[in-house]
Structure formats: C-alpha cells, structure tokens
Motif scaffolding. Structure first.
Motif, PDB file in Angstrom:
ATOM      1  N   LYS A  40      28.764   2.694   1.865  1.00 48.46           N
ATOM      2  CA  LYS A  40      29.448   3.522   2.862  1.00 48.46           C
ATOM      3  C   LYS A  40      30.886   3.074   3.108  1.00 48.46           C
ATOM      4  CE  LYS A  40      25.445   5.183   5.404  1.00 48.46           C
ATOM      5  NZ  LYS A  40      25.581   6.613   5.221  1.00 48.46           N
ATOM      6  N   THR A  41      31.139   1.776   2.913  1.00 48.58           N
ATOM      7  CA  THR A  41      32.510   1.309   3.157  1.00 48.58           C
ATOM      8  C   THR A  41      33.442   1.683   2.012  1.00 48.58           C
ATOM      9  OG1 THR A  41      31.818  -0.829   2.288  1.00 48.58           O
ATOM     10  CG2 THR A  41      31.999  -0.639   4.677  1.00 48.58           C
ATOM     11  N   GLN A  42      32.901   2.064   0.826  1.00 51.27           N
ATOM     12  CA  GLN A  42      33.745   2.432  -0.311  1.00 51.27           C
ATOM     13  C   GLN A  42      34.035   3.923  -0.345  1.00 51.27           C
ATOM     14  OE1 GLN A  42      31.502   0.903  -3.567  1.00 51.27           O
ATOM     15  NE2 GLN A  42      32.105  -1.197  -3.167  1.00 51.27           N
TER      16      GLN A  42
ATOM     17  N   ASP B  14      36.674 -11.537   6.144  1.00 49.31           N
ATOM     18  CA  ASP B  14      36.166 -12.402   5.065  1.00 49.31           C
ATOM     19  C   ASP B  14      34.690 -12.752   5.232  1.00 49.31           C
ATOM     20  OD1 ASP B  14      38.640 -12.361   3.948  1.00 49.31           O
ATOM     21  OD2 ASP B  14      39.305 -14.260   4.842  1.00 49.31           O
ATOM     22  N   SER B  15      34.252 -12.834   6.490  1.00 51.70           N
ATOM     23  CA  SER B  15      32.862 -13.254   6.712  1.00 51.70           C
ATOM     24  C   SER B  15      32.002 -12.122   7.269  1.00 51.70           C
ATOM     25  CB  SER B  15      32.832 -14.450   7.667  1.00 51.70           C
ATOM     26  OG  SER B  15      33.540 -14.136   8.848  1.00 51.70           O
ATOM     27  N   ARG B  16      32.504 -10.891   7.193  1.00 50.68           N
ATOM     28  CA  ARG B  16      31.788  -9.750   7.780  1.00 50.68           C
ATOM     29  C   ARG B  16      30.413  -9.539   7.142  1.00 50.68           C
ATOM     30  NH1 ARG B  16      34.373  -4.134   9.562  1.00 50.68           N
ATOM     31  NH2 ARG B  16      35.061  -5.614  11.113  1.00 50.68           N
ATOM     32  N   ASN B  17      30.379  -9.464   5.815  1.00 49.80           N
ATOM     33  CA  ASN B  17      29.107  -9.211   5.123  1.00 49.80           C
ATOM     34  C   ASN B  17      28.106 -10.342   5.366  1.00 49.80           C
ATOM     35  OD1 ASN B  17      29.711  -6.704   3.986  1.00 49.80           O
ATOM     36  ND2 ASN B  17      30.809  -7.652   2.294  1.00 49.80           N
ATOM     37  N   TYR B  18      28.602 -11.543   5.350  1.00 50.19           N
ATOM     38  CA  TYR B  18      27.731 -12.705   5.562  1.00 50.19           C
ATOM     39  C   TYR B  18      27.125 -12.658   6.972  1.00 50.19           C
ATOM     40  CZ  TYR B  18      26.567 -17.593   6.562  1.00 50.19           C
ATOM     41  OH  TYR B  18      25.931 -18.751   6.957  1.00 50.19           O
ATOM     42  N   ALA B  19      27.975 -12.380   7.963  1.00 49.36           N
ATOM     43  CA  ALA B  19      27.501 -12.330   9.348  1.00 49.36           C
ATOM     44  C   ALA B  19      26.495 -11.201   9.547  1.00 49.36           C
ATOM     45  CB  ALA B  19      28.690 -12.137  10.293  1.00 49.36           C
ATOM     46  N   PHE B  20      26.757 -10.077   8.909  1.00 50.02           N
ATOM     47  CA  PHE B  20      25.846  -8.944   9.089  1.00 50.02           C
ATOM     48  C   PHE B  20      24.497  -9.239   8.433  1.00 50.02           C
ATOM     49  CE2 PHE B  20      24.198  -4.648   8.229  1.00 50.02           C
ATOM     50  CZ  PHE B  20      24.191  -4.177   9.530  1.00 50.02           C
ATOM     51  N   ASN B  21      24.541  -9.884   7.296  1.00 51.47           N
ATOM     52  CA  ASN B  21      23.300 -10.267   6.626  1.00 51.47           C
ATOM     53  C   ASN B  21      22.466 -11.190   7.528  1.00 51.47           C
ATOM     54  OD1 ASN B  21      21.668 -12.095   4.611  1.00 51.47           O
ATOM     55  ND2 ASN B  21      22.210 -10.226   3.509  1.00 51.47           N
ATOM     56  N   LEU B  22      23.135 -12.118   8.172  1.00 52.32           N
ATOM     57  CA  LEU B  22      22.421 -13.027   9.095  1.00 52.32           C
ATOM     58  C   LEU B  22      21.842 -12.259  10.279  1.00 52.32           C
ATOM     59  CD1 LEU B  22      24.769 -16.167   9.334  1.00 52.32           C
ATOM     60  CD2 LEU B  22      22.632 -15.956   8.058  1.00 52.32           C
ATOM     61  N   LEU B  23      22.631 -11.306  10.770  1.00 51.05           N
ATOM     62  CA  LEU B  23      22.182 -10.489  11.909  1.00 51.05           C
ATOM     63  C   LEU B  23      20.927  -9.696  11.555  1.00 51.05           C
ATOM     64  CD1 LEU B  23      24.385  -8.498  14.320  1.00 51.05           C
ATOM     65  CD2 LEU B  23      22.579  -7.279  13.150  1.00 51.05           C
ATOM     66  N   PHE B  53      20.274  -0.299  11.626  1.00 51.22           N
ATOM     67  CA  PHE B  53      21.207  -1.359  11.232  1.00 51.22           C
ATOM     68  C   PHE B  53      22.512  -0.783  10.655  1.00 51.22           C
ATOM     69  CE2 PHE B  53      17.443  -4.154  11.485  1.00 51.22           C
ATOM     70  CZ  PHE B  53      18.002  -5.158  12.273  1.00 51.22           C
ATOM     71  N   ILE B  54      22.433   0.376  10.026  1.00 51.76           N
ATOM     72  CA  ILE B  54      23.671   0.995   9.516  1.00 51.76           C
ATOM     73  C   ILE B  54      24.547   1.437  10.694  1.00 51.76           C
ATOM     74  CG2 ILE B  54      24.538   3.081   8.344  1.00 51.76           C
ATOM     75  CD1 ILE B  54      22.207   2.473   6.306  1.00 51.76           C
ATOM     76  N   LYS B  55      23.898   1.958  11.726  1.00 51.02           N
ATOM     77  CA  LYS B  55      24.660   2.336  12.928  1.00 51.02           C
ATOM     78  C   LYS B  55      25.228   1.090  13.617  1.00 51.02           C
ATOM     79  CE  LYS B  55      22.968   6.896  13.718  1.00 51.02           C
ATOM     80  NZ  LYS B  55      22.120   7.827  14.440  1.00 51.02           N
ATOM     81  N   ALA B  56      24.464   0.013  13.572  1.00 49.91           N
ATOM     82  CA  ALA B  56      24.953  -1.251  14.146  1.00 49.91           C
ATOM     83  C   ALA B  56      26.175  -1.740  13.359  1.00 49.91           C
ATOM     84  CB  ALA B  56      23.840  -2.291  14.108  1.00 49.91           C
ATOM     85  N   TRP B  57      26.125  -1.604  12.053  1.00 50.40           N
ATOM     86  CA  TRP B  57      27.248  -2.006  11.186  1.00 50.40           C
ATOM     87  C   TRP B  57      28.522  -1.252  11.562  1.00 50.40           C
ATOM     88  CZ3 TRP B  57      28.946  -5.067   7.161  1.00 50.40           C
ATOM     89  CH2 TRP B  57      29.991  -4.566   6.379  1.00 50.40           C
ATOM     90  N   ARG B  58      28.333   0.061  11.796  1.00 46.31           N
ATOM     91  CA  ARG B  58      29.496   0.899  12.148  1.00 46.31           C
ATOM     92  C   ARG B  58      30.023   0.588  13.550  1.00 46.31           C
ATOM     93  NH1 ARG B  58      26.705   6.240  10.839  1.00 46.31           N
ATOM     94  NH2 ARG B  58      26.508   6.217   8.587  1.00 46.31           N
ATOM     95  N   GLY B  59      29.086   0.262  14.463  1.00 47.57           N
ATOM     96  CA  GLY B  59      29.487   0.133  15.869  1.00 47.57           C
ATOM     97  C   GLY B  59      29.764  -1.283  16.339  1.00 47.57           C
TER      98      GLY B  59
END
Lengths: 150, 181
Positions: A40-42, B14-23, B53-59
């Motif tokens: 979605k980010t791409q 830089d750490s967005r994906n890593y943090a979201f994975n942990l979340l 979780f996708i909505k959480a990612w966006r918000g």
C-alpha cells in the motif's frame, strides 16, 4: 464438570476459549500484514487539485491565445501577396475566366500610374514592342473621337 | 519495548517497519481473539484482524497518545466487527435471529471450534445478546478489562457499561435455565 441449571453461576465457569486457530497462524500473520502495508505504501502519488496551479494554467492558456492572435493575424494578410508571386499568370487568367471576370473588367481597375511605374516603359517603346503597323493603328482609332478631342 | 517507544520508533522512517512488526507481534493475539469472539468464523476474523492492523498502520502517525495504544487498537477492531456484522445483516436481508442461527451453527460445525459442552452453550447464549452488549460482555468477562478502558473503546459511560454487563449476565443465566438438558 457438573453444572446444575438452578445453581448456574457464571463466575464459577472456567474462562476457556472454544475457538482454535490453524497451526502457525500467529507466526505468519505479522508477515502477511507487513506484505500488505508495504504494497500500500508503494502506490502512485495522486495529482491533487491546486488553486495556484489552476490559475497558472489559465494564465498560460490566455498568453498563448494572445500571442497566437498577434502572430497569426498579420501572416494571414501577407499570405495573398507572397503566394500570388509564385502563381503563374496563365493560372490567374484561368481563374478569372472561371470566375466570369472578363479582361475588360480588371483592366479598368488597374491604376495606370502603377503600371507605368512598375514597367518604366515609354509609350513609343510599347508601340514598338507591340509591332503594330501605322495602318492598324489608324483603323482602330475612332476618327470621330479624335476630331472631338482636337 | 513499551508502547511509547514503539510509537517513537514508528514515527522515525528508518525504523517504521521494524516498530510496526513489533506492534503486530505484541497485540495480534488480543486483537484476533477479540474479533473472533464476535464473528465466530476464523476466516472472517483473519480478514478483520489484518484490516485492523492496516488501519492502525495508516493512522498511527496521527496517534496522539491520548489513550492507551491497546485501547486504540481495540477501538479499531471493535468498529471493524460492528461494521462487518451490520453489513452481513444488510447484505442477506436477514433478521437478527437468522444471523444468530447462522453463527450458532458455525459454533457447532466449524473445524476450529472445540471445548466442553458448557462452553459451547455459553457461546450460543452470547449470540442471543445484541452485538454491542456481547462486545461489552466479552471485554469484561473474557478479557477482564477495566470499565474505564471499555468506556474508552466503546465511547460509553462506565455506569451504562455496568448496567449493560449486569443485564447480559442475567440474560445468559436465563438462557441456561431455558436450555437446561
């Protein structure tokens, strides 16, 4: 475990879930979610409406229209003279005949001074060029008109 | 890593994906089970968990920290559940009883459901409650959440939640009395 309906007490019931998940479900779930978020980010950036861009476009269109008007209008006037120089005399004559315009009609519109200035030829030279005999000239002159002029 | 650190890391590109994975790893089970108890079917719960979780990612970028992260996630999941159930009722023009029947049949027939008879009976009794009351009951009874947190998730006052839970318990007890066999 026995439960009497009359003595049913929710608090005494063990809080167990009856639902199950497929093996390894929670190990795979984060990767599946991450795959969707990265997809979605791409996405292609959207072109959004902008008042400044709209006004700039309108101003550019107006400028092009004004420049086009002042560039094309004079060119339309000059097209006639420039293109006529490239057209053969026979073609022009053919066109005039086709348009039902006789030689006598357009000769009347020719400015004599213009003709003499452009040709710069004396009358006597013209007569020499025409190679007419003096007898032919006398025949063509209306004697009555000559007498009146005198 | 606590929630505050998770959000800080998420806000750093830089750490967005890593943090979201942990979340996701931290909260996936709570969110999934919250949804599953509402929609019963695993596939539906799976879809709604991912959507949550996708909505959480966006918000999450706009998350101000005014509430706890887990109540914020529960709120998204709760809205997903209620919208899903409302759509299900609208799509098939089914009265509430038929939806209850459909979910009740899933409890009996689904591969991924097992347990003692009394537990299955409790799940069927819960299906007779209105969706919002069932939500409140699940959060209080199964998740042992504080009324204040449930109030934050549902946007209802603590007093109203206490009344709703009390009423739900009474209805369940009545169900057990009526279906005594």
């Amino acid at each position: 475990m026995e439960y009497s309906s009359n003595k049913f007490d929710l608090d005494k019931l063990p809080k167990e879930t009856v639902f199950q998940v497929p093996d390894g479900y929670f190990e795979d779930l984060p990767m599946r979610i991450q795959a969707r978020t990265s997809a979605k980010t791409q996405t292609v950036p959207l072109v959004t409406w902008s008042a400044r861009r709209t006004w700039a476009s309108l101003a550019a269109c107006t400028l092009v229209a004004i420049l086009g008007y002042f560039t094309l209008m004079p060119r339309q006037d000059s097209i006639g003279e420039e293109s006529l120089s490239g057209v053969k005399t026979e073609d022009i004559e053919g066109y005039l005949v086709h348009q039902n315009i006789h030689q006598a009609d357009y000769i009347e519109h020719i400015d004599e001074t213009e003709v003499s200035a452009s040709t710069n030829i004396e009358d006597s030279e013209v007569l020499d060029e025409l190679k007419l005999s003096s007898q032919d000239i006398i025949q063509s002159i209306d004697t009555q008109d000559v007498v009146e002029d005198i | 890593m606590n929630d505050h650190e998770l959000i800080e890391k998420f806000n750093h590109p830089d750490s967005r994906n890593y943090a979201f994975n942990l979340l996701v790893r931290k909260y996936q089970q709570k969110v999934y089970w919250h949804i599953r108890k509402m929609v019963i079917d695993h596939d539906d719960a799976d879809d709604l968990t991912q959507e949550t979780f996708i909505k959480a990612w966006r918000g999450l970028e706009n998350f101000k920290g005014e509430s706890q992260l887990y109540t914020w996630l529960y709120r998204i999941a709760t809205n997903e559940c209620l919208n899903f159930l409302a759509k299900k009722k609208r799509r098939f023009f089914l009265p509430i009883n038929d939806i209850t029947e459909e979910l009740s049949n899933k409890i009996e027939s689904a591969d991924l459901v097992s347990g003692e008879q009394i537990q299955l009976k409790l799940q069927k009794a819960l299906l007779t409650l209105p969706d919002k009351q069932r939500l409140v009951f699940n959060m209080k009874y199964f998740d042992d959440m504080k009324y204040e947190d449930i109030a934050d998730i549902t946007g209802t006052s603590v007093g109203a939640l206490k009344a709703s839970y009390h009423l739900a318990v009474k209805k369940i007890e009545l169900y057990f009395e009526e279906h005594d066999n």
